[in-house]
Write an enzyme that holds these catalytic residues in place. Structure first.
Site, PDB file in Angstrom:
ATOM      1  N   HIS A  12     -21.156-125.246 -31.494  1.00 43.90           N
ATOM      2  CA  HIS A  12     -20.162-124.283 -32.139  1.00 43.90           C
ATOM      3  C   HIS A  12     -19.434-125.402 -33.211  1.00 43.90           C
ATOM      4  O   HIS A  12     -19.024-126.248 -32.948  1.00 43.90           O
ATOM      5  CB  HIS A  12     -19.105-123.852 -30.997  1.00 43.90           C
ATOM      6  N   ASP A  13     -18.991-124.392 -33.998  1.00 40.88           N
ATOM      7  CA  ASP A  13     -17.920-124.850 -35.150  1.00 40.88           C
ATOM      8  C   ASP A  13     -18.583-126.165 -36.000  1.00 40.88           C
ATOM      9  O   ASP A  13     -17.955-126.876 -36.601  1.00 40.88           O
ATOM     10  CB  ASP A  13     -16.732-125.276 -34.569  1.00 40.88           C
ATOM     11  N   GLY A  46     -20.090-129.958 -30.551  1.00 37.90           N
ATOM     12  CA  GLY A  46     -19.512-128.986 -31.204  1.00 37.90           C
ATOM     13  C   GLY A  46     -18.395-129.787 -32.138  1.00 37.90           C
ATOM     14  O   GLY A  46     -18.286-130.889 -32.080  1.00 37.90           O
TER      15      GLY A  46
END
Length: 396
Positions: free
Chosen positions: A224-225, A242
């Site tokens: 994520h991100d 992440g």
């Protein structure tokens, strides 16, 4: 006598095995051609029989007769209209025919595509794919088969997603509370089998970004991100945790892992099975579990057709900034004051005529290309570095 008995036993065993093989072959053919339930697709042949739709919320069943027999070969053809399917959370899903629901798109009858999805011209959706309501597939995108695209996901034009990839999945983060999660994939990207690309979280801006012309091989995980630049190659079984930032043209080799919030500079190279827990400078080459900086990725620099003068300047600046000892065998460090702090030495390097050297210095000083303050990946003491002779460059 015993030889005769043994030969008879062998003959009996071989006969029994032959009969068993024939039985399995016969049962297999009958199962494939007479008892086959939903569909058989081989090349351009589409064999669609009647099937039953089940409402997952209430359990109601309705049988759809969508069989039309071809008079030429006696084969059933595909249904002519899309049939709605009631799923628990998204009643707008439907089973679409090959080119009916979305103009200019080729959607396999066994693909599940939301009516609210945005499908561009020339999109091809293969069998058993699932496309969610907030998905945007731009022109020329191809989902080969068994691909799941969910969440608020944008797949750039002319990208190809290979079987069993999971695109726009929910972030694997304990802090994720169901907020809006977005994934953006650039143009002309290739995402191979079993890759897993997560959306963003509120703590990282809510967006996972992948640039143009990227190659993500099989079993790749992008957390994520993450912010992945253009022309990035991530080899099989590599994983980005992440909030990882990867610059343009970087290469992550197979089975390599990048720790969360680490920045990988543009043109950098991380060797196979390495574990990177610190920021890797642009055009750096790192190797090892808890990877250390080995040298400048000269092969990648040459692929960018950098002038030889700039290649020499990069090697000399690298040896000066990281305070490597002077030797007749290697390029000499820059003739600048030998300061104690690495950042102070980096500030001494002023070469505006060499943009790659300037990019390296700016990364070290965290003025560009580096969003976090992880420690820098540095060389080990006493490590051997690339010889000037082996680089094919004239001596200084």
């Amino acid at each position: 006598m015993w030889d005769s008995i043994s030969s008879v036993r062998g003959l009996v065993r071989s006969s029994v095995r032959m009969l068993q093989r024939k039985k399995r072959s016969l049962l297999g053919r009958s199962r494939d051609w007479q008892l086959h339930a939903p569909s058989l697709c081989i090349g351009s042949l589409r064999h669609v029989s009647s099937y039953t739709l089940v409402d997952a919320t209430g359990g109601a069943q309705s049988t759809v007769q969508g069989v039309q027999t071809s008079t030429a070969r006696g084969l059933p053809t595909m249904p002519t209209k899309a049939t709605c399917v009631d799923l628990p959370s998204n009643p707008a899903y439907h089973v679409a025919p090959l080119s009916g629901m979305f103009d200019g798109a080729a959607i396999h009858p066994q693909a599940i595509v939301s009516e609210e999805a945005s499908i561009g011209q020339g999109v091809r959706v293969g069998p058993f794919c699932v496309v969610g309501p907030e998905v945007t597939l731009e022109a020329g995108v191809e989902l080969q088969s068994h691909v799941v695209v969910s969440g608020r996901t944008i797949v750039g034009a002319d990208s190809t997603i290979y079987p069993f990839a999971s695109i726009g999945a929910k972030p694997q983060d304990l802090k994720y509370k169901g907020e809006v999660s977005e994934l953006r994939i650039g143009q002309r990207c290739k995402v191979f089998e079993y890759s897993h690309l997560s959306g963003g979280t509120a703590g990282g801006g809510g967006v996972t970004q992948i640039g143009d012309d990227c190659l993500l091989m099989s079993h790749v995980h992008v957390g994520h991100d993450c912010n992945v630049g253009n022309r990035v190659v991530v080899a099989s079984n590599a994983a980005l945790a992440g909030h990882v930032q990867v610059g343009d043209g970087a290469q992550i080799s197979g089975y390599a892992c990048v720790h969360q919030r680490v920045c990988v500079g543009s043109g950098a190279f991380l060797a196979a099975a390495s574990v990177l827990v610190a920021d890797l400078i642009p055009f750096g080459l790192a190797v090892g579990n808890r990877a250390t900086l080995e040298t400048i990725n000269m092969r990648g620099v040459r692929r960018q057709r950098a002038p030889q003068a700039e290649q020499r300047a990069m090697l000399r600046a690298f040896r000066y900034i990281f305070d490597l000892p002077r030797s007749d065998r290697y390029y000499a460090p820059l003739d600048l004051p030998r300061l104690r702090c690495l950042e102070e030495r980096a500030m001494q390097v002023q070469m505006p005529q060499h943009p790659r050297v300037t990019e390296l210095v700016n990364f070290i000083l965290a003025t560009s290309g580096r969003s976090s303050r992880r420690p820098l990946c540095k060389p080990r003491a006493g490590e051997r570095y690339v010889l000037a002779d082996s680089l094919g460059l004239p001596g200084m």
